[in-house]
Scaffold this active site. Sequence first.
Site, PDB file in Angstrom:
ATOM      1  N   GLU A   1       0.931  -1.317   0.062  1.00  0.00           N
ATOM      2  CA  GLU A   1       0.019  -0.202   0.050  1.00  0.00           C
ATOM      3  C   GLU A   1       0.678   1.235  -0.074  1.00  0.00           C
ATOM      4  O   GLU A   1       0.226   2.267   0.610  1.00  0.00           O
ATOM      5  CB  GLU A   1      -0.921  -0.206   1.335  1.00  0.00           C
ATOM      6  CG  GLU A   1      -0.266   0.250   2.599  1.00  0.00           C
ATOM      7  CD  GLU A   1       0.110  -1.201   3.391  1.00  0.00           C
ATOM      8  OE1 GLU A   1       0.359  -2.148   2.569  1.00  0.00           O
ATOM      9  OE2 GLU A   1       0.346  -1.171   4.585  1.00  0.00           O
TER      10      GLU A   1
ATOM     11  N   GLU B   1      -5.795  -2.427  -0.304  1.00  0.00           N
ATOM     12  CA  GLU B   1      -4.520  -1.577  -0.423  1.00  0.00           C
ATOM     13  C   GLU B   1      -5.154  -0.003  -0.493  1.00  0.00           C
ATOM     14  O   GLU B   1      -4.415   0.798   0.093  1.00  0.00           O
ATOM     15  CB  GLU B   1      -3.600  -1.732  -1.804  1.00  0.00           C
ATOM     16  CG  GLU B   1      -3.178  -3.218  -1.792  1.00  0.00           C
ATOM     17  CD  GLU B   1      -2.754  -3.936  -0.271  1.00  0.00           C
ATOM     18  OE1 GLU B   1      -2.147  -3.117   0.262  1.00  0.00           O
ATOM     19  OE2 GLU B   1      -2.535  -5.041  -0.332  1.00  0.00           O
TER      20      GLU B   1
HETATM   21  N1  BAL Z   1       0.948  -4.205   4.226  1.00  0.00           N
HETATM   22  C1  BAL Z   1       1.485  -5.591   3.503  1.00  0.00           C
HETATM   23  C2  BAL Z   1       0.502  -5.811   2.486  1.00  0.00           C
HETATM   24  C3  BAL Z   1      -0.652  -5.733   2.950  1.00  0.00           C
HETATM   25  O1  BAL Z   1      -1.371  -6.212   3.934  1.00  0.00           O
HETATM   26  O2  BAL Z   1      -1.651  -4.741   2.249  1.00  0.00           O
HETATM   27 ZN    ZN Z   2      -3.017  -4.875   4.450  1.00  0.00          ZN
END
Ligand code: BAL
Ligand code: ZN
Length: 895
Positions: free
Chosen positions: A288, A322
């Site tokens: 994200e 995201e």
């Molecule tokens: N932050 C890593 C990928 C997701 O959970 O969106």
């Molecule tokens: Zn996430």
Amino acid sequence: LQPKYRSSYRQPDYWIRHTDLLFQIVPDPDPEAPAGATVTYVTSTLTVERNADGGPSPGIPNLELDGEELTLMEITVNGQPLPWDGSAFLLTAESDLLVLGKTIEAASAGKGDFTLQTRVLIRPESNFELSGFYKSGSAYCSQCEAEGFRRITYYLDRPDVMARFKVRIEAEKAKLPLLLSNGNKMATGELDGGRHFAEWEDPFPKPSYLFAVVAGDLGSIVDSYKTMSGRDVRLEIFSEHENVDKLEHAMTSLKKSMRWDEDVYGLEYDLDVYNIVAVNDFNMGAMENKGLNVFNTAFVLAKPETATDTDYERIEGVIAHEYFHNWSGNRVTCQDWFQLTLKEGLTVFRDQQFSADMGSAAVKRIEDVRVLRARQFAEDSGPRAHAIRPESYMKMDNFYTSTVYEKGAEVIRMYHTLLGAAGFRKGMDLYFARHDGSAVTCDDFRAAMADANGKDFSQFERWYLQAGTPVVTAKGAYDAAQKRYSLTLSQHTAGTVGQPSKLPFHIPVRVGLLGKDGRELVPSTVLELKEASQTFEFENVEGGTPVPSLLRGFSAPVRLKVEQSDEDLAFLMAHDTDSFNRWEASQKLASQAILAATEALAGGGTPAPLAPTTVDAFRAVLKAGLDDTGVDRSLLAYALSLPDELTLLGEMDVMRPVALHEGREHVKKSLAAALKPEFMDVYQALDKDVPYLVTPQEIGRRRMKNVCLSYLCTEKDAGAVALAASAFQRATCMTDSIAALACLASLPGPEKDEALEIFYTNAKGDPLVLNKWFSIQALADLPDTIDRVHALTRHPDFSMKNPNRFRALIGAFANSNLARFHAEDGRGYVLVADMVLAVDKLNPQVAARLAGAFSLWRKFENTRRNMMKSQLDRLMAVGDGLSRDTFEIVSQSLL
Ligand code: BAL
Ligand code: ZN
């Protein structure tokens, strides 16, 4: 290897307020380097400020920056080069950089504020860990969560250090025409020697894990979105040129997500552009990064010939996930990595709500609970059980778990259940009002929910502190004279490693009571179970003993134990007004039959024939499938689908995977035999040659048809082969093609190999389609599956460097073909351990995840238990040669 502890959190001694980065992608100066090879110089200019308020150390302490696999070329403080004689800075063995306090003191006149510039050399082309800055195909991209930024430059690589970023990228224009980073594009221009540059600026302070940079020669589609306050946002999704025809679904999903977050949470996008880049080599599903999401191609690219209905649904969900992080994660981020579920649990819950709103809420709930039970319950029952907010870790990458994500989402859902939609929204509004622009904790979220609603969530903290799946036992009693129904609910949570005893949780249990005619006798109610045992009374219950419908909608992540006769379950399957619980009844009915058959087989006996009640209940579902007046066939398809083996294995005191597989096959064959004409009728009625549409109706039709096909192929005879082969030949979309191929792949005869050959040829090298081709073979229920998997590891299209490909073959085999992975001869175990060792040298994150396939070894019967343990011992014996990621998983598995 030192673990980090949640209790040790301290604010940093220094903040970084501004981060200016210059990326120069240049030809490798090494004369021996292959033609076209490059290296990258990263020059970072940091405005560093002493943390006057909260910094834990007195005076002007050392500044200790994180760094990994960096070659330091230059270092200055306030523009003055530092001497390399060890008096001004040190590079430790781990390549951490220490800028000594003395230097800072002098440069900042005792205040602690100064500018630090470093220039480092990095090598994206040999970065196979896919963390930091690396090359995927012809493009360069980055992945910084959790701790990848330190592989790009020296930094305070922790989420509570939030800086404003400016980025300039310079590269050869012909090869890398596209240069992207976070935020808004401020300038572009030409440089000497066929080179060019782009400059990006992100106005929002952010932690380093949200940084991203991309350089490549990519195609794209462009669209725009008008936000609720009337601002135009430019949306662009990039992929390799040959995949641009597969981006439309992702774009539609993005626009739907933006609208939904405005409608449901009043949250608006905040930059002028939103860019998504799809890359083929990626450890996670997607990332994200602020204004520049980087995605695994598997969660972006779709067209009917290459993607299944499930792929379409997943893409919509991950694009949304995201996007939603822009608020739950980016605008309000985590104080430290122990708080990961603060953003992940919340964002998974939000994407689940979104998908429920886009399609069928009940179907979405069933799909999510299936995954939770198969994966998270298993995690909770093993040595790596952890609370959604873990207390310690060695490698943060190992804590991107089903517990943090999916159970974390269940915990958020429980606030929603306890507060109702309006109360939850009040809590969210307060959370964002209080914490926008900061890095906070799970306790801050809990406090916002409590304060906005005047609700006591103190006991609720135990969901963040205690690991394990609570078992809730229910017992009902009906007093006909008083017309009173009493429901006693008790809870118990087994001890887990490091937490031998547990305190009672605060558990919302949604309950309904049904009369014999299927009428709701009381309004559906949320009971709050807070003690070890509590009795709840329902008054004025007319009409005799009611049938309770418990834990409606799966209102808490618990295992429910309640005595229910086959008749009651069949009744609930037919009459419960809660769609989730209708499905739940079908699963319980099937589980009881499968576990009984398994026990008989494991004891060397013959399973009893299926009870007529069970057969009739399934017949009724099939009959409903013929109804063309708007019935949700996805719900019916899931009711017909037997619980998966991983979920069932978790129900066994001693795990016997092969007997379980046979028991499940026995029940499936029995249903197929008893209801063959019905399965065939539905299959034929739904087997229509119509244009491919991704609508809930059409997805439901295909889902139900293909479940019927799978039953009709259970008897591995010539009729099954002919049916599956015909379905494969006639398939006009990937959903039908893969469903038929999956059936065929487990059947005897040459047809499967012919079909696999055709599928491979038709794939024309499309990586995502080839992944399916590998997986289908890894999942096949054949006596020689292990040999086939071995052979496929030598196939020219197999690669350990591409996580999708590796997981398609090896991950699928180890995690989803339980009968073959756990085969008597132990060859499955040896193969998987061999693969852990091989891939660990390239990509420790992928290796560590695969090593988790052994973690439940203690729960298996003796032979398997010993064989699994000996593979863990073998991995452990590698000692220093093992990555930290894999070491953590293996050592904890042995606890
Ligand atoms: N932050 C890593 C990928 C997701 O959970 O969106
Ligand atoms: Zn996430």
